[in-house]
Design an enzyme around this catalytic site. Structure first.
Site: not given
Length: 193
Positions: A118-121, A124
């Site tokens: 998703g956006d977070k990974i 990152c």
């Protein structure tokens, strides 16, 4: 890892290392990565008298293992996602080498093609592996920091926070993210536990 090194790596290592991080603590992530490296990576040269270390496995190696093999590394529900990611990289369906020459938005969209990312990974990977300094990963600590420091007594949506960070912190948002994360973990997080 700087952009050039990430692009040269040519393995599933870049997004693969982040796959285990979903809903896991740092200690557990290290254990999973260590298991993956020991079982499927290649031995690395180390000075005499040191423990054997292994590289993170290349995409082709992981693409050829079973989901059960990955589950044996404590991957749990993440195993099929890592397996499919490795297959996508190994077959060239997603070209990790090309990410460093894309805009941050284009590279993010490529990473979002991987199952379980998703956006977070994706952010990152963009920030920590490819050096896209405007990438701004948002986890619970960063969300708390943003809400406490910039939006007290309000509950802005994630989309509103994304717009805010992009405009307020600009092209160096990734640096701000690191400071906010550290602040909440060291200073502000103690009152929120």
């Amino acid at each position: 890892m700087p952009r050039a090194e990430a692009a040269a790596a040519g393995s599933v290592g870049v997004p693969g290392v982040f796959h285990p991080s979903s809903t896991k603590q740092i200690v557990q992530i290290r254990q999973i990565v260590s298991e993956l490296c020991c079982r499927f990576g290649e031995p690395l040269a180390v000075p005499a008298g040191h423990d054997v270390l292994c590289s993170f496995p290349v995409a082709a190696r992981l693409a050829g293992v079973s989901e059960a093999d990955l589950r044996a590394c404590k991957m749990g529900f993440r195993a099929p996602n890592l397996l499919r990611t490795a297959q996508m990289v190994a077959t060239g369906e997603v070209n990790l080498d090309a990410l460093s020459s894309m805009s941050a938005d284009e590279a993010r969209n490529e990473l979002l093609r991987f199952p379980g990312v998703g956006d977070k990974i994706a952010n990152c990977v963009l920030l920590f592996a490819y050096g896209f300094q405007k990438a701004f990963p948002v986890d619970v600590w960063v969300m708390k920091a943003l809400r406490q420091l910039y939006f007290p007594k309000r509950k802005p949506s994630v989309k509103r926070l994304e717009r805010f960070t992009a405009t307020y912190f600009g092209p160096y948002a990734g640096y701000a993210q690191q400071y906010l994360f550290h602040y909440m973990r060291v200073k502000g997080g103690a009152s929120n536990r």
